[in-house]
Design an enzyme around this catalytic site. Structure first.
Site, mmCIF file in Angstrom:
data_model
loop_
_atom_site.group_PDB
_atom_site.id
_atom_site.type_symbol
_atom_site.label_atom_id
_atom_site.label_comp_id
_atom_site.label_asym_id
_atom_site.label_seq_id
_atom_site.Cartn_x
_atom_site.Cartn_y
_atom_site.Cartn_z
ATOM 1 N N SER A 1 52.472 46.459 31.655
ATOM 2 C CA SER A 1 52.718 45.272 32.472
ATOM 3 C C SER A 1 52.634 44.044 31.588
ATOM 4 O O SER A 1 51.947 44.043 30.551
ATOM 5 C CB SER A 1 51.677 45.168 33.593
ATOM 6 O OG SER A 1 51.713 43.883 34.206
ATOM 7 N N TYR B 1 42.468 45.741 35.574
ATOM 8 C CA TYR B 1 43.915 46.005 35.567
ATOM 9 C C TYR B 1 44.540 45.454 34.289
ATOM 10 O O TYR B 1 45.296 46.138 33.598
ATOM 11 C CB TYR B 1 44.568 45.366 36.791
ATOM 12 C CG TYR B 1 46.067 45.539 36.846
ATOM 13 C CD1 TYR B 1 46.638 46.718 37.310
ATOM 14 C CD2 TYR B 1 46.911 44.511 36.423
ATOM 15 C CE1 TYR B 1 48.014 46.880 37.354
ATOM 16 C CE2 TYR B 1 48.288 44.662 36.461
ATOM 17 C CZ TYR B 1 48.835 45.837 36.928
ATOM 18 O OH TYR B 1 50.198 45.998 36.954
ATOM 19 N N LYS C 1 46.115 47.689 31.064
ATOM 20 C CA LYS C 1 47.502 47.520 30.644
ATOM 21 C C LYS C 1 47.574 47.129 29.173
ATOM 22 O O LYS C 1 48.483 47.560 28.449
ATOM 23 C CB LYS C 1 48.202 46.469 31.519
ATOM 24 C CG LYS C 1 48.367 46.886 32.971
ATOM 25 C CD LYS C 1 49.129 48.207 33.107
ATOM 26 C CE LYS C 1 49.337 48.605 34.560
ATOM 27 N NZ LYS C 1 50.048 49.898 34.688
#
Length: 286
Positions: free
Chosen positions: A136, A149, A153
């Protein structure tokens, strides 16, 4: 001599035409005789990638954690005349991977590494292959309040570099896709007004009730970070996000699919260990 020259010229033109036709055919089906396994591929970016790989000549195996989603995706792609099969695969469950994982870091990083480990022997039997990991833009530009998160990533970028190094001798290339804000069901969430937590990294290290990536992150967002749920469903939030982009629009799953197909093709045979950011020009450097 003149006739011989004409004959040679005709043969040369004919051979050139054959080569051009062959090259055109190769361009039309750059992934012919290849098999592509695409996880989480019954919706959104994953589905668009599966469709594009099949359109480019690969036989695609789509997978998801629910049989009905797999059946629906396979039926849709079969109607388009594409070579597709499907299987249920929950990359976090023990019966489908190795064991149940319970945190975001496990799901995004550990399961990716284990899945790659599982497919490498089969790729070796075929003489090589290509792995494309999906990370991401949050790896480069952290999203507020989503510490784990963002960290996981970013970890995928490092995993890509390391796997590319380790697997190069086996003729396996490893690259990474880092999407920005893409218009999918996952990124479309209802607006909730609240203030962000004071210590987002610590407060979001919670035990999740399931290990499906989408549900796990959705649970995290809803329970801990509802201030972030506006995304593209909220016009003010949308315009704010567009201001960070060079291309002033929200991405589509198809914007990612072509990049993955390219990375899997022979056109990318000299590319490994790289991350391609598909984020409309959002800042993307560590």
């Amino acid at each position: 001599m003149q006739k011989a020259g004409l004959l040679l010229g005709l043969c040369a033109r004919t051979w050139k035409s054959v080569r051009m036709a062959s090259s055109a055919a190769a361009r039309r089906n750059p992934l012919e005789n290849k098999v592509a396994l695409v996880t989480a591929s019954t919706d959104g970016i994953g589905f668009a990638i599966a469709r594009r790989l099949a359109q480019d000549g690969a036989h695609v195996v789509v997978s998801s954690r629910k049989q009905q989603n797999v059946d629906r995706a396979v039926a849709t792609l079969h109607k388009e005349g594409l070579s597709v099969t499907g299987t249920v695969c929950h990359v976090g469950k023990g019966e489908d991977r190795e064991r149940l994982v319970a945190t975001i870091l496990d799901i995004n990083v550990k399961a990716t590494a284990l899945m790659t480990k599982a497919v490498v022997p089969e790729m070796e039997k075929r003489g090589g292959g290509s792995v494309v990991i999906v990370a991401s833009v949050g790896a480069y530009r952290p999203f507020p309040g989503l510490g784990p998160y963002n960290v996981c990533k970013t970890a995928l970028l490092g995993l890509t570099k390391n796997l590319a190094l380790e697997l190069a001798q086996r003729n396996i290339r490893v690259n990474c896709l880092a999407p920005g804000l893409i218009k999918t069901n996952f990124s479309r969430m209802p607006r909730v007004q609240t203030r962000p937590p004071h210590d987002p990294f610590l407060r979001c290290t919670v035990r999740l009730r399931n290990s499906d990536t989408t549900q796990a992150i959705s649970y995290l967002l809803k329970k801990r970070f509802p201030f972030f749920l506006q995304l593209w469903d909220d016009q003010a939030r949308l315009e704010s996000l567009k201001a960070t982009m060079q291309i002033k629009r929200i991405g589509k799953p198809e914007d990612c699919a072509g990049i993955v197909s390219f990375l899997c093709s022979e056109d990318a045979s000299y590319i490994t260990g790289e991350t391609v950011v598909v984020a409309g020009g959002m800042p993307s450097r560590l």
